[in-house]
Design an enzyme around this catalytic site. Structure first.
Site, PDB file in Angstrom:
ATOM      1  N   HIS A  64      46.090  47.472  36.485  1.00 54.21           N
ATOM      2  CA  HIS A  64      46.164  46.029  36.247  1.00 54.21           C
ATOM      3  C   HIS A  64      44.998  45.597  35.383  1.00 54.21           C
ATOM      4  CE1 HIS A  64      46.962  41.799  36.925  1.00 54.21           C
ATOM      5  NE2 HIS A  64      45.665  41.639  37.089  1.00 54.21           N
ATOM      6  N   ASP A  81      51.309  33.149  47.171  1.00 51.82           N
ATOM      7  CA  ASP A  81      50.386  33.129  46.030  1.00 51.82           C
ATOM      8  C   ASP A  81      50.889  32.204  44.930  1.00 51.82           C
ATOM      9  OD1 ASP A  81      48.202  34.131  44.246  1.00 51.82           O
ATOM     10  OD2 ASP A  81      49.928  34.845  43.120  1.00 51.82           O
ATOM     11  N   LYS A 114      49.619  40.692  44.607  1.00 45.89           N
ATOM     12  CA  LYS A 114      50.754  40.996  43.734  1.00 45.89           C
ATOM     13  C   LYS A 114      50.892  42.509  43.499  1.00 45.89           C
ATOM     14  CE  LYS A 114      49.296  37.551  41.148  1.00 45.89           C
ATOM     15  NZ  LYS A 114      49.056  36.231  40.584  1.00 45.89           N
ATOM     16  N   SER A 170      44.570  36.886  45.192  1.00 43.00           N
ATOM     17  CA  SER A 170      45.767  36.571  44.426  1.00 43.00           C
ATOM     18  C   SER A 170      46.226  37.794  43.625  1.00 43.00           C
ATOM     19  CB  SER A 170      45.452  35.392  43.491  1.00 43.00           C
ATOM     20  OG  SER A 170      46.443  35.232  42.513  1.00 43.00           O
ATOM     21  N   ARG A 223      45.937  25.433  43.230  1.00 46.37           N
ATOM     22  CA  ARG A 223      44.544  25.649  42.787  1.00 46.37           C
ATOM     23  C   ARG A 223      44.344  25.133  41.375  1.00 46.37           C
ATOM     24  NH1 ARG A 223      44.322  31.702  43.098  1.00 46.37           N
ATOM     25  NH2 ARG A 223      42.307  31.451  42.097  1.00 46.37           N
TER      26      ARG A 223
END
Ligand code: URA
Ligand code: CA
Length: 433
Positions: free
Chosen positions: A82, A161, A187, A183, A168
Site C-alpha cells: 500500500h 471507515d 482497508k 483507516s 472527519r
C-alpha cells in the site's frame, strides 16, 4: 453503554476497552450513534490520542463493520503493498508482475478513485481489451494459476471507515495519526492480506510533509498490523518530486514496461526493488532481503517479469502486444515541449502542481463523473539535481487539445531552476519493522 460517557472518557485521556470501542463502531455503522457524537469522539481522539491497543481494537472493529475478503483458497502468503499516495507513482504496475514472477501470489483489489491520474485499474485499462469484470471464483483461479490478477472493488468493505472518513473530512479531524493509521490498515486487512508492505511517502507531494511525520504514521501502522497478526513493515520514501518520469495512464503503463525491461527510471526501479524485496521476504520466497533483491533483478534480466505481465494482461482480455509494442497503447494527438527559460540546475519540482497539470489535460478525475483520457499526461525530462541549459525541454506534454497554456503555466510554476548545483533528494529515508 452511553456514547456521551465514552466521549467523556476519551476527552479525559483515558484508555477505552475493546468492548467500548466495538460498541462505538458497531452502533455508529448502524446509524444508532449520530454524527454529532461521533464528531466529538473523533475530536477527542485528535487531542488525546489512542494507545497501541486501542488503535488495534479500533482497526479491527472497522474491519468487522463490513465484508472481509476470504483469500484462503489462494496458495501461499498473500502480501499486499500500500502506498499513501503521491504523483506519478507507478510502483504497483511494476511490483505486481515482478513479485508474481517469483511465485508471490498477488491478489489485487483495486479502485479507480479521484486524483491526478486514474487508479491502478484505469491505468491497466489503457491496455486495449483489459478488464477487471471477473467474478471471485475466476479471480482466485487466475491468482493460483498465474500468481497475479486484479479485480475491481466489490462488496461492502469497512463501511465504518467510509462513514467516519467523510465525517472527519468536514470536522477537521483527518490529520490524526491514530485515525489515519486505523483507516488505512482496516482497508488492507479487510481486503485479505496476510502481510503488508507500506510505502509511506513524504515531501511536498505527500500527505505527510516531513520525514518525521511520515515515520510517526509508519510506526503506527506497523504496530497495528503486527498487533493483529499481519506481518507489516514500512518504507519511508520521497515524494518531494514525482516518482519516475511518467504521469498519466498509458504513459505509466509504458514506464512500467520499461522498468520491467531494466530500462526504467532509476528512482522508480530502486524503490520497486526495495519494496519488492520486502514483499518477497515476507512471502517467505527468500531467506534474506539480499537474496530477494537478487531474485528480483534476475526476473528482470531474464525476461520472466515481462512474461508474467503478458500472461496477466492476456488472461484478463488485454492485448499483450503492448509489452513489445508500446505504440499500441492509446496515443495523444499532440505533443508540446515546455522548455527552460534559463541555465542552471533543477532545485525543486512541486509534485502537486505537476499532478494538477496532468489532471487538467484529462489524465485524472476531478469528480466521480469525470471521464479519463488514457492517452494524455506528462513526461518529465529533467528532475531535481539535473543541469539544464536555456531551451532544454523540462517536460513533454501529451495532449488531445491544442491549447495547453494553462498546463504550461502550471508546470512552469512547479519547476525552480537555481544557479547553484543541487543534490537530488534521498529516495528512501528509513525502513520500519
Ligand atoms: N487515507 C485513508 O485511507 N484514510 C485516512 O484517514 C487518510 C488517508
Ligand atoms: Ca511515474
Amino acid at each position: 453503554m452511553r456514547m456521551v460517557d465514552l466521549i467523556q472518557k476519551k476527552r479525559d485521556g483515558k484508555e477505552l476497552t475493546k468492548a467500548e470501542i466495538d460498541h462505538i463502531i458497531q452502533n455508529y455503522t448502524k446509524g444508532e450513534i449520530p454524527d454529532y457524537q461521533m464528531s466529538a469522539f473523533a475530536m477527542a481522539v485528535y487531542f488525546k490520542d489512542m494507545t497501541t491497543e486501542e488503535r488495534a481494537n479500533f482497526t479491527m472493529a472497522m474491519v468487522e463493520s463490513g465484508d472481509q475478503i476470504d483469500l484462503s483458497a489462494i496458495e501461499g502468503i498473500k502480501v499486499d503493498k500500500h502506498s499513501t499516495g503521491g504523483v506519478g507513482d507507478t510502483t504497483t504496475l511494476v511490483l505486481a508482475p515482478l513479485v508474481a514472477a517469483l511465485g508471490v501470489p498477488v491478489a489485487k483489489m483495486s479502485g479507480r478513485g479521484l486524483g491526478h491520474t486514474g487508479g491502478t485499474i484505469d491505468k491497466l485499462e489503457a491496455v486495449p481489451g483489459f478488464h477487471v469484470e471477473i467474478d471471485n471464483e475466476q479471480f482466485i483461479e487466475l491468482v493460483n494459476k498465474n500468481k497475479l490478477a486484479v479485480i475491481g472493488q466489490s462488496g461492502n468493505l469497512t463501511p465504518a471507515d467510509k462513514k467516519l472518513y467523510g465525517l472527519r473530512d468536514v470536522t477537521a479531524t483527518v490529520n490524526s495519526i491514530p485515525l489515519i493509521a486505523s483507516s488505512i490498515m482496516s482497508k488492507k486487512i479487510a481486503a485479505g492480506a496476510d502481510a503488508i508492505v507500506l510505502d509511506v511517502k513524504t515531501g511536498a507531494g505527500a500527505f505527510m510533509k516531513t520525514p518525521e511525520e511520515a515515520e510517526e504514521l509508519a510506526n503506527a501502522m506497523v504496530k497495528i498490523g503486527n498487533a493483529v497478526g499481519r506481518n507489516t513493515m514500512a518504507v519511508i520514501s520521497d515524494m518531494s518530486q514525482p516518482l519516475g518520469l511518467a504521469i498519466g495512464n498509458a504513459l505509466e503503463i509504458k514506464e512500467a514496461i520499461d522498468t520491467l525491461n531494466g530500462k526504467g527510471p532509476k528512482d522508480l526501479e530502486e524503490l520497486c526493488l526495495t519494496l519488492g524485496s520486502h514483499m518477497v521476504y515476507l512471502a517467505k520466497k527468500a531467506s534474506s532481503l539480499e537474496e530477494a533483491r537478487e531474485m528480483l533483478k534476475d526476473a528482470i534480466s531474464s525476461g520472466k517479469a515481462l512474461e508474467t505481465l503478458k500472461v496477466f494482461l492476456k488472461a484478463q482480455g488485454g492485448d499483450d502486444s503492448v509489452v513489445d509494442h508500446p505504440e499500441n497503447l492509446p496515443q495523444a494527438a499532440h505533443t508540446f515541449e515546455l522548455t527552460a527559460d534559463e541555465d542552471g540546475y533543477v532545485s525543486e519540482i512541486i509534485a502537486d502542481e505537476i499532478g494538477t497539470a496532468a489532471m487538467i489535460l484529462g489524465a485524472g478525475r476531478a469528480t466521480k463523473e469525470s471521464e479519463i483520457d488514457l492517452a494524455v499526461g506528462l513526461m518529465l525530462n529533467k528532475k531535481v539535481g539535473d543541469q539544464v541549459s536555456k531551451g532544454d525541454s523540462l517536460v513533454t506534454i501529451y495532449s488531445n487539445t491544442e491549447n495547453v497554456e494553462d498546463v504550461k503555466n502550471r508546470i512552469r510554476s512547479a519547476y525552480t531552476i537555481s544557479k547553484n548545483a543541487v543534490d537530488a533528494p534521498p529516495l528512501i529515508y528509513k525502513e520500519i519493522k
